[in-house]
Design an enzyme around this catalytic site. Structure first.
Site, PDB file in Angstrom:
ATOM      1  CG  ASN A 163      -2.763   1.979   8.807  1.00 32.59           C
ATOM      2  OD1 ASN A 163      -3.462   1.955   7.813  1.00 32.59           O
ATOM      3  ND2 ASN A 163      -1.436   2.044   8.743  1.00 32.59           N
TER       4      ASN A 163
ATOM      5  CB  CYS B 208      -3.678   3.179   1.716  1.00 31.22           C
ATOM      6  SG  CYS B 208      -2.438   1.902   2.062  1.00 31.22           S
TER       7      CYS B 208
ATOM      8  CE1 TYR C  34       0.259  -3.865   5.921  1.00 31.41           C
ATOM      9  CE2 TYR C  34       0.252  -2.802   3.767  1.00 31.41           C
ATOM     10  CZ  TYR C  34       0.534  -2.768   5.125  1.00 31.41           C
ATOM     11  OH  TYR C  34       1.107  -1.649   5.678  1.00 31.41           O
TER      12      TYR C  34
END
Length: 422
Positions: free
Chosen positions: A144, A164, A244
């Site tokens: 990340n 991801c 997120y």
């Protein structure tokens, strides 16, 4: 077939090893090299990795080394899962932004920018080593912030695909809710890394029956609870945002929470100490249950699927959700932006599939964060306080000049040892 894992001393690694062992017919490794500068951790993880392979009857050889050049030599693929600065740097990323009333998180906002500035130069150095060793090797980036790191790799001409576990996590959860096999769930997953929405959920294939409305109607409460977002919001959107998006849709609530509880970095650091103690037990020959709480669920399955497809030989799904160059897929973004979407994956790489037109509610945020990523990458490559300030000012979670000024100074102060230009 040889694969190297950079950051092989991570407590994540046994999850990956377990996947390699279970799915050896999909990805028939003959040699796996774990490389990490932390020799003590690497020895513990490497020992458990060998025991997992032995228990599951995998014939491949596992090698550990602190030398990245030796690790990537003759590798067919290199998987990046490094964390520059370790959990100590993450602890900082998650705390000092809160002083300005901004989210403290390791992949978005000011903390995410700090991680990008530390990480991009290191990743590009490793990628150059890979290119010198084997210019045909694939680089799979799980480090990340995946979107920015993958863009840096592609911009420098490397054979890279970003990965991801958000999409595969949704696929598995939806399959469980619907009572079907995960392979029968096909997601309309679109956006940027850690800024995605499931705009469709189809059964049996990309052209199969659409069940997203049914999924929301029958299981909306469970999905909303999992995302920690209000059920009415999901009903109004008619799509399922990644977790997120809570940093955007409930920013102030999240900041209040983060100010009153231990950081995720502190939780993970404690968990890692316990895991490493477990890994040192010579009787342990499988990944412990505690590892599931560490994060990275289904990471191994996603990594095996992607590596197998890129390396050919009949393994790997032909369509996978990855981080890939936009190339007109989202027409409101530049071609060299990196998006996260379903793509056709084979030996030639990943080519994104067409995406239906998106609502302005999503395109606006995607465009804004892409602009931030442009500025963040520029700051990571060229340095300078002014570039850091501009990246912070552009981020939708910051956007105020006074905050951007303060955060720029804080970011540089907390990361000076990792910034060659500071």
């Amino acid at each position: 077939m040889k694969l190297a894992v950079v950051g092989g001393g991570s407590t994540y690694t046994p999850e990956l090893i377990d996947g390699f062992a279970r799915l050896r017919d999909t990805l028939p490794l003959t040699e796996l090299v774990l490389v990490d500068p932390a020799a003590d951790r690497l020895e513990l993880v490497g020992g458990l990795a060998r025991r997992i392979f032995a228990k599951q009857g995998h014939p491949g050889k596992i090698v550990t080394t602190g030398d990245p050049d030796a690790a990537v030599a003759d590798a067919d693929a290199v998987l990046l899962q490094l964390r520059v600065g370790g959990q100590a740097a993450r602890q900082q990323d998650e705390t000092w932004p809160l002083e300005c009333g901004c989210v403290g998180q390791e992949t978005t906002g000011a903390g995410g920018l700090a991680k990008a500035l530390r990480t991009v130069p290191v990743v590009l150095d490793i990628a150059e080593r890979v290119r010198r060793a084997n210019p045909d090797a694939w680089i799979i980036d799980f480090t990340n912030p995946v979107g920015i790191v993958t863009r840096a790799l592609l911009q420098a001409g490397h054979r890279a695909v970003g990965l991801c576990n958000v999409a595969i996590g949704f696929q598995r959860k939806f399959a469980a809710l619907l009572g079907i096999a995960p392979s029968d769930v096909h997601l309309g997953h679109v956006g940027l890394n850690h800024l995605t929405w499931e705009t469709s959920v189809r059964l049996g294939g990309p052209d199969g029956a659409e069940v997203l409305p049914e999924l929301l109607a029958e299981h909306g409460d469970a999905i909303a609870d999992d995302l920690r977002l209000p059920r009415p919001l999901l009903d109004r959107l008619g799509v399922i945002p990644s977790y997120y998006l809570r940093y955007f849709y409930a920013h102030d609530e999240v900041v209040r929470e983060l100010r009153t509880k231990p950081s995720r970095a502190a939780e993970v650091a404690a968990m890692e100490r316990e895991l490493l103690t477990m890994y040192g037990d010579p009787g342990l020959d499988e990944k412990p249950e505690l590892l599931a709480a560490r994060g990275g669920a289904f990471y191994s399955e996603a990594a095996v699927d992607l590596a197998a497809a890129l390396l050919g030989g009949g393994g790997g799904s032909p369509v996978q959700v990855v981080n890939v160059r936009n190339d007109g897929t989202l027409p409101f973004l530049p071609d060299d932006a990196v998006i996260e979407a379903p793509a056709r994956v084979d030996r030639r790489g990943a080519a994104p599939l067409p995406v239906p037109e998106l609502d302005p509610l999503y395109t606006g945020l995607i465009a804004a964060v892409t602009a931030y990523e442009d500025l963040a990458l520029e700051a990571a490559l060229r340095g300078g306080r002014d570039r850091v300030f501009k990246a912070l000012l552009s981020h939708p979670l910051i956007g105020q000049s006074a905050h951007a000024d303060t955060l720029a100074d804080q970011l540089i102060a907390h990361n000076r040892e990792h910034l060659t230009w500071a």
